[in-house]
Design a protein around this motif. Structure first.
Motif, PDB file in Angstrom:
ATOM      1  N   PHE A 100       0.810  -1.219   0.000  1.00  0.00           N
ATOM      2  CA  PHE A 100       0.000   0.000   0.000  1.00  0.00           C
ATOM      3  C   PHE A 100       0.847   1.275   0.000  1.00  0.00           C
ATOM      4  CE2 PHE A 100      -2.761  -3.205   1.999  1.00  0.00           C
ATOM      5  CZ  PHE A 100      -3.812  -3.168   1.105  1.00  0.00           C
ATOM      6  N   GLY A 101       2.087   1.189   0.423  1.00  0.00           N
ATOM      7  CA  GLY A 101       2.937   2.377   0.457  1.00  0.00           C
ATOM      8  C   GLY A 101       4.361   2.080   0.036  1.00  0.00           C
ATOM      9  N   ILE A 106      11.144   5.232  -5.278  1.00  0.00           N
ATOM     10  CA  ILE A 106      11.620   6.609  -5.093  1.00  0.00           C
ATOM     11  C   ILE A 106      13.028   6.618  -4.536  1.00  0.00           C
ATOM     12  CG2 ILE A 106      11.269   8.736  -3.779  1.00  0.00           C
ATOM     13  CD1 ILE A 106       8.272   8.209  -3.872  1.00  0.00           C
ATOM     14  N   MET A 107      13.255   5.866  -3.482  1.00  0.00           N
ATOM     15  CA  MET A 107      14.549   5.915  -2.804  1.00  0.00           C
ATOM     16  C   MET A 107      15.679   5.334  -3.639  1.00  0.00           C
ATOM     17  SD  MET A 107      13.616   5.028   1.144  1.00  0.00           S
ATOM     18  CE  MET A 107      12.594   6.151   2.111  1.00  0.00           C
ATOM     19  N   MET A 108      15.344   4.398  -4.535  1.00  0.00           N
ATOM     20  CA  MET A 108      16.376   3.789  -5.386  1.00  0.00           C
ATOM     21  C   MET A 108      16.371   4.365  -6.804  1.00  0.00           C
ATOM     22  SD  MET A 108      18.242   1.736  -3.631  1.00  0.00           S
ATOM     23  CE  MET A 108      19.016   0.679  -4.864  1.00  0.00           C
ATOM     24  N   ASN A 109      15.638   5.469  -6.997  1.00  0.00           N
ATOM     25  CA  ASN A 109      15.628   6.182  -8.277  1.00  0.00           C
ATOM     26  C   ASN A 109      15.244   5.253  -9.435  1.00  0.00           C
ATOM     27  OD1 ASN A 109      15.878   8.445  -9.902  1.00  0.00           O
ATOM     28  ND2 ASN A 109      18.042   8.111 -10.308  1.00  0.00           N
ATOM     29  N   LEU A 110      14.097   4.594  -9.278  1.00  0.00           N
ATOM     30  CA  LEU A 110      13.613   3.667 -10.295  1.00  0.00           C
ATOM     31  C   LEU A 110      12.277   4.124 -10.866  1.00  0.00           C
ATOM     32  CD1 LEU A 110      14.513   0.332  -8.480  1.00  0.00           C
ATOM     33  CD2 LEU A 110      15.682   1.318 -10.459  1.00  0.00           C
ATOM     34  N   HIS A 111      12.129   5.432 -11.053  1.00  0.00           N
ATOM     35  CA  HIS A 111      10.886   5.987 -11.577  1.00  0.00           C
ATOM     36  C   HIS A 111      10.654   5.541 -13.014  1.00  0.00           C
ATOM     37  CE1 HIS A 111      10.575   8.675  -8.131  1.00  0.00           C
ATOM     38  NE2 HIS A 111      11.842   8.982  -8.305  1.00  0.00           N
ATOM     39  N   ASN A 112       9.381   5.296 -13.339  1.00  0.00           N
ATOM     40  CA  ASN A 112       8.949   5.065 -14.726  1.00  0.00           C
ATOM     41  C   ASN A 112       9.716   3.931 -15.402  1.00  0.00           C
ATOM     42  OD1 ASN A 112       7.218   7.371 -14.530  1.00  0.00           O
ATOM     43  ND2 ASN A 112       8.993   8.686 -14.907  1.00  0.00           N
ATOM     44  N   THR A 113      10.084   2.933 -14.627  1.00  0.00           N
ATOM     45  CA  THR A 113      10.768   1.769 -15.178  1.00  0.00           C
ATOM     46  C   THR A 113      10.066   0.524 -14.696  1.00  0.00           C
ATOM     47  OG1 THR A 113      12.860   2.978 -15.038  1.00  0.00           O
ATOM     48  CG2 THR A 113      12.984   0.609 -15.456  1.00  0.00           C
ATOM     49  N   LYS A 114       9.605  -0.293 -15.633  1.00  0.00           N
ATOM     50  CA  LYS A 114       8.886  -1.505 -15.266  1.00  0.00           C
ATOM     51  C   LYS A 114       9.769  -2.728 -15.498  1.00  0.00           C
ATOM     52  CE  LYS A 114       4.224   0.262 -16.128  1.00  0.00           C
ATOM     53  NZ  LYS A 114       2.938   0.037 -16.827  1.00  0.00           N
ATOM     54  N   PRO A 115       9.644  -3.736 -14.648  1.00  0.00           N
ATOM     55  CA  PRO A 115      10.441  -4.954 -14.825  1.00  0.00           C
ATOM     56  C   PRO A 115       9.991  -5.746 -16.038  1.00  0.00           C
ATOM     57  CG  PRO A 115       8.890  -5.217 -13.011  1.00  0.00           C
ATOM     58  CD  PRO A 115       8.808  -3.781 -13.428  1.00  0.00           C
ATOM     59  N   ALA A 116      10.947  -6.376 -16.701  1.00  0.00           N
ATOM     60  CA  ALA A 116      10.649  -7.249 -17.832  1.00  0.00           C
ATOM     61  C   ALA A 116      10.325  -8.650 -17.318  1.00  0.00           C
ATOM     62  CB  ALA A 116      11.834  -7.290 -18.785  1.00  0.00           C
ATOM     63  N   MET A 139       5.053  -1.185 -10.880  1.00  0.00           N
ATOM     64  CA  MET A 139       4.040  -1.635 -11.835  1.00  0.00           C
ATOM     65  C   MET A 139       2.753  -0.849 -11.768  1.00  0.00           C
ATOM     66  SD  MET A 139       4.864  -5.665 -11.325  1.00  0.00           S
ATOM     67  CE  MET A 139       5.713  -5.422  -9.769  1.00  0.00           C
ATOM     68  N   VAL A 140       2.714   0.188 -10.948  1.00  0.00           N
ATOM     69  CA  VAL A 140       1.527   1.035 -10.850  1.00  0.00           C
ATOM     70  C   VAL A 140       1.968   2.496 -10.944  1.00  0.00           C
ATOM     71  CG1 VAL A 140       0.280  -0.631  -9.438  1.00  0.00           C
ATOM     72  CG2 VAL A 140       1.666   1.129  -8.338  1.00  0.00           C
ATOM     73  N   PRO A 141       1.069   3.394 -11.300  1.00  0.00           N
ATOM     74  CA  PRO A 141       1.428   4.812 -11.327  1.00  0.00           C
ATOM     75  C   PRO A 141       1.911   5.291  -9.965  1.00  0.00           C
ATOM     76  CG  PRO A 141      -0.675   4.449 -12.428  1.00  0.00           C
ATOM     77  CD  PRO A 141      -0.310   3.153 -11.769  1.00  0.00           C
ATOM     78  N   ALA A 142       2.834   6.233  -9.980  1.00  0.00           N
ATOM     79  CA  ALA A 142       3.434   6.708  -8.730  1.00  0.00           C
ATOM     80  C   ALA A 142       2.395   7.248  -7.753  1.00  0.00           C
ATOM     81  CB  ALA A 142       4.477   7.781  -9.034  1.00  0.00           C
ATOM     82  N   ASP A 143       1.320   7.832  -8.270  1.00  0.00           N
ATOM     83  CA  ASP A 143       0.293   8.406  -7.404  1.00  0.00           C
ATOM     84  C   ASP A 143      -0.950   7.519  -7.329  1.00  0.00           C
ATOM     85  OD1 ASP A 143      -0.464   8.756 -10.007  1.00  0.00           O
ATOM     86  OD2 ASP A 143      -1.079  10.848  -9.796  1.00  0.00           O
ATOM     87  N   GLY A 144      -0.836   6.281  -7.782  1.00  0.00           N
ATOM     88  CA  GLY A 144      -1.980   5.373  -7.773  1.00  0.00           C
ATOM     89  C   GLY A 144      -2.193   4.750  -6.412  1.00  0.00           C
ATOM     90  N   ALA A 145      -3.427   4.720  -5.960  1.00  0.00           N
ATOM     91  CA  ALA A 145      -3.769   4.127  -4.670  1.00  0.00           C
ATOM     92  C   ALA A 145      -4.092   2.646  -4.860  1.00  0.00           C
ATOM     93  CB  ALA A 145      -4.961   4.849  -4.053  1.00  0.00           C
TER      94      ALA A 145
END
Length: 323
Positions: A100-101, A106-116, A139-145
């Motif tokens: 859920f959180g 963010i902390m590992m600077n992995l924005h906008n990158t999805k696993p293959a 695998m979900v949007p950064a602001d997705g709940a």
């Protein structure tokens, strides 16, 4: 993607459209004719499920806290990095189990990158700063709940643990969500766990929950390797004055009661917070700082504890299981 993406596809738009059999109006299962103690005896008599190993992963260490807001994820990230620096050629993994959180992207600077996916349809961890990382947040949007009920959460937990293509690792650190709920319990029951590190601030409110966390680990047969006292003190950047904002040596007292060591202290420091927020952890950006040295010291203490553990840890049958 398969796996978790199937859950997202099926439930994101209708998170509460569950069948009646999954709506537990009586979550303890006690009804009107059964006492709570009778129900607990029946549940505990069922025993624990058979645990699975994670292939080439040598050590699985849980980073847990009884309470949120104590800096558990920051600790997990910097411990992973400090451990990798210590080991050199051996690999380290970091698995974000906070459905859920999730904080690891963010902390590992992995924005906008999805696993293959590999040829066996398993998720391939992302690599940054030398750490193999996986998180539902990838695998979900950064602001997705994540508005999920328990069964969906448990499915995601199983997929993150068992459908991730981990390489050969010296240690896989699992950043658990706060508390002693479903996720922490399921992880401890699904896989062979080497031990747990409990993170707390020195204040009494947080320490009370550390004791509960230690009790849960004991019930599911997971050794507590030690306690990390986070936010142990604040040192003024102007005059150097030291102040113990959350109290002093509280973790040491609790660790003594639990019969485990304090692995180390980490101060409240602006640099630690800023580094985590920008995705450049202090163990990487300022490895020679006093703060980074705190994490290296904790890693050294942790490795000594691993050496002292018996070769295998058996789980007491029928203890601590929740339906």
């Amino acid at each position: 993607m398969m796996c978790i993406h199937l859950i997202l596809k099926n439930y994101r738009l209708a998170p509460f459209a569950m069948s009646s059999r999954l709506c537990h109006h009586d979550p303890l299962g006690v009804g009107k004719s059964q006492s709570l103690s009778e129900h607990q005896k029946k549940v505990m008599a069922r025993g624990l499920p058979k645990k699975q190993s994670l292939g080439g992963v040598r050590n699985v260490i849980l980073v847990a806290s009884g309470k949120g807001g104590v800096g558990k994820s920051t600790t997990a990230v910097n411990l992973a990095l400090a451990l990798k620096q210590h080991l050199g050629s051996e690999d380290v993994g970091l698995l974000d189990m906070d459905i859920f959180g999730p904080s690891i992207p963010i902390m590992m600077n992995l924005h906008n990158t999805k696993p293959a996916l590999d040829k066996d349809k398993r998720m391939v961890p992302l690599l940054n700063y030398g750490i193999h990382c996986m998180s539902v947040g990838l695998m979900v949007p950064a602001d997705g709940a994540m508005i999920w009920r328990g069964p969906m959460v448990m499915s995601a937990v199983q997929q993150l643990l068992l459908r991730t293509a981990w390489p050969s690792l010296h240690t896989l650190l699992l950043d658990l969500p706060p508390g002693t709920g479903d996720v922490a319990l399921s992880v401890a029951q699904l896989v062979q766990v080497t031990g747990a590190v409990l993170v707390s601030t020195p204040q009494d409110v947080a320490l009370a929950d550390v004791k509960r966390g230690a009790q849960m680990m004991q019930k599911v047969g997971v050794p507590v390797l030690g306690v990390v006292q986070n936010m142990s003190l604040h040192r003024c950047s102007s005059c150097g004055h030291i102040e113990h904002i959350f109290g002093r040596d509280g973790a040491a007292r609790v660790a003594q009661q639990l019969g485990v060591p304090v692995l180390g202290d980490v101060p409240i420091a602006l640099d630690i917070r800023e580094a985590g927020d920008t995705g450049c952890p202090i163990a990487v950006t300022r490895p020679q700082s006093q703060e980074a040295e705190c994490y290296r010291s904790i890693v050294s203490a942790l490795l000594r504890r691993l050496v002292d553990l018996p070769p295998t840890t058996s789980t007491p049958a029928g203890n601590g299981t929740v339906d």
